[in-house]
Scaffold this motif. Structure first.
Motif, PDB file in Angstrom:
ATOM      1  N   PRO A  93     -13.894   0.543   2.463  1.00 46.17           N
ATOM      2  CA  PRO A  93     -12.754   0.316   3.356  1.00 46.17           C
ATOM      3  C   PRO A  93     -11.437   0.231   2.609  1.00 46.17           C
ATOM      4  N   ARG A 135     -17.883   8.349   6.625  1.00 44.01           N
ATOM      5  CA  ARG A 135     -18.406   7.598   7.777  1.00 44.01           C
ATOM      6  C   ARG A 135     -19.486   6.607   7.386  1.00 44.01           C
ATOM      7  N   ALA A 140     -15.522   6.065  13.419  1.00 42.04           N
ATOM      8  CA  ALA A 140     -15.319   6.647  12.088  1.00 42.04           C
ATOM      9  C   ALA A 140     -15.713   8.127  12.071  1.00 42.04           C
ATOM     10  N   PHE A 157      -9.801  -1.041  12.256  1.00 37.34           N
ATOM     11  CA  PHE A 157     -10.572  -1.293  11.031  1.00 37.34           C
ATOM     12  C   PHE A 157      -9.677  -1.785   9.901  1.00 37.34           C
ATOM     13  N   ILE A 213     -18.145   3.647   5.053  1.00 40.89           N
ATOM     14  CA  ILE A 213     -17.347   2.578   5.648  1.00 40.89           C
ATOM     15  C   ILE A 213     -18.175   1.718   6.600  1.00 40.89           C
ATOM     16  N   ILE A 214     -19.128   2.323   7.291  1.00 39.59           N
ATOM     17  CA  ILE A 214     -19.993   1.535   8.195  1.00 39.59           C
ATOM     18  C   ILE A 214     -20.829   0.539   7.405  1.00 39.59           C
ATOM     19  N   CYS A 274     -15.887   0.939  13.258  1.00 38.37           N
ATOM     20  CA  CYS A 274     -16.334   2.046  12.409  1.00 38.37           C
ATOM     21  C   CYS A 274     -17.551   2.748  13.007  1.00 38.37           C
TER      22      CYS A 274
END
Length: 455
Positions: free
Chosen positions: A357, A315, A427, A257, A318-319, A423
């Motif tokens: 990120p 989680r 993640a 990532f 970032i996704i 991710c």
């Protein structure tokens, strides 16, 4: 909870001062990596270098970061955070001063390589030290300020480059490169007196010193029993530990990532003026100012991410961030002749969405790995991701020439999508957990480690 005095402490002036001191390195790092993008125009003209040599100068620092991360991350875990905390700044200061006097491209390449080595040393030193001092419920929020300052550093670089170009012209590139020495001197003074990490001290068998440091810093008395269950010297980690069991999965996640986030980012930082110029936003100094504004948006994008990381969690943040980052790059890839306002808007949206990120590029490695290998983990991550960034950044000017801006940005969208998939698969949720509790979860599957209700 061995470090409850730290994990549950209220945020005080000590934490703010430490955050400012640790932010100094990222400020300088962002400045050094950004200023070369503006200076390249004058360098190319005065030193009569080719496009390939220009690309080598642009990526020399990234290559240096590959070696610096591999070497100094593990060293920081062995000898401590504090000894290396100021040495790397002296190297940056000296290399910046010498850049003023270069007479050939190879000299500049060597100095940029040395700068990269020192930058890679600073990442694990400053961020590991800060992570190990921050209260767990404010970790992401305070850590975000370090990332924001990094983006401010790149924006400042383009602003300084714009002003120097406006006054001196392209021949002011020596002043641009040398200006980083002033920042390095100020940051060096700011860091004097910073305490060692108590987590590292306990791991080194220096519990009494750790107790004294904690009491001075946060005003809480701790006993030897409070620090009794932390690994000592005989249990110090090694690089091999990063590639076994749950740590292998975590390292793979961080590297994938991280790489997918910084290849488009570094390409924009280094060749932002050329990319904006391709969409008609002027050339030369006007494009430098435009790039400075976009970098400020990168910093602004971290502000909502600071809140989201502590509320909805790491989680999900970032996704969704990676998913949204794909869209503006894809739009510019599809619309080959987009007008300048649309191009600037897309770059700004990409910058805005990258906040999550951007924070977790440094935050996740420091949270996911234990104290005994924390700096090594970030050092290896820096090394591997910067190698990918160096290759990607080296290919950007060649891709712009041979494939065109549209295809180049489409490739950037594809790379970002790979980061989204990583991710989605790997993640973890680390919100509000102590560093020791996160370490315990290393052997668990990702979805088990995620908090209830997370994606």
């Amino acid at each position: 909870m061995s470090f409850a005095a730290i994990d549950d402490a209220p945020v005080t002036g000590f934490h703010r001062k430490l955050t400012a001191a640790c932010s100094g390195g990222p400020l300088l790092d962002g400045y050094l990596l950004g200023i070369v993008g503006i200076a390249l125009t004058g360098i190319t003209t005065e030193l009569h270098i080719s496009t390939t040599t220009s690309a080598v100068i642009g990526v020399a620092a990234l290559v240096g970061m590959f070696f610096g991360g591999l070497v100094f991350g593990p060293i920081t875990d062995r000898i401590g955070r504090k000894p290396m905390y100021t040495v790397d700044l002296l190297v940056l200061l000296l290399a910046s001063l010498l850049s003023v006097f270069v007479t050939s491209a190879w000299q500049l390449i060597v100095l940029r390589f040395a700068i990269g080595v020192a930058i890679a040393a600073d990442y694990p030193i400053a961020t590991a030290l800060l992570t190990e001092w921050l209260p767990r419920k404010r970790r992401a929020g305070l850590f975000a300020s370090v990332i924001i300052i990094w983006y401010v550093g790149t924006a400042l670089a383009y602003l300084v480059g714009y002003l120097i170009t406006a006054v001196v012209g392209d021949g002011g590139w020596r002043w641009m490169l040398g200006s980083a020495a002033v920042l390095a001197g100020v940051i060096f003074l700011l860091r004097l007196g910073t305490p060692e990490s108590p987590r590292w001290l306990v791991g080194a068998g220096r519990s009494e010193q750790a107790r004294e440091v904690i009491e001075r810093a946060v005003g809480v008395r701790v006993s030897a029993a409070d620090l009794a269950d932390v690994p000592r010297d005989g249990e110090r980690g090694s690089l091999l530990e990063l590639f076994r069991g749950g740590h292998l999965r975590r390292m793979a996640f961080v590297v994938v990532f991280f790489t997918c986030a910084i290849i488009p980012l570094f390409a924009l930082l280094t060749f932002g003026p050329q990319l904006l110029g391709a969409f008609g936003l002027g050339t030369g100094n006007a494009a430098n100012l435009g790039t400075a504004l976009i970098n400020l948006v990168f910093a602004i994008g971290c502000l909502p991410a600071m809140k989201l990381l502590e509320t909805v969690g790491r989680r999900r943040t970032i996704i969704w961030s990676f998913g949204l980052m794909v869209l503006p790059l894809l739009a510019l890839g599809v619309w080959a002749h987009a007008p300048a306002p649309f191009a600037v808007a897309c770059f700004c949206l990409y910058a805005l969405f990258s906040g999550g990120p951007g924070i977790l590029e440094w935050g996740y490695p420091n949270e996911l790995f234990p104290t005994r290998v924390r700096a090594a983990a970030l050092g290896v991550a820096i090394a591997l991701t910067r190698f990918g960034a160096a290759v990607g950044t080296f290919l950007v000017p060649l891709a712009l020439t041979s494939l065109g801006t549209s295809a180049t940005l489409s490739l950037g969208a594809g790379i970002t999508f790979i980061g989204f998939l990583a991710c989605l698969a790997w993640a973890e949720e680390t919100r509000h957990l102590s560093l020791e509790d996160i370490d315990v979860r290393a052997g668990q599957p990702t979805m088990v480690a995620a908090a209830p209700g997370d994606v």
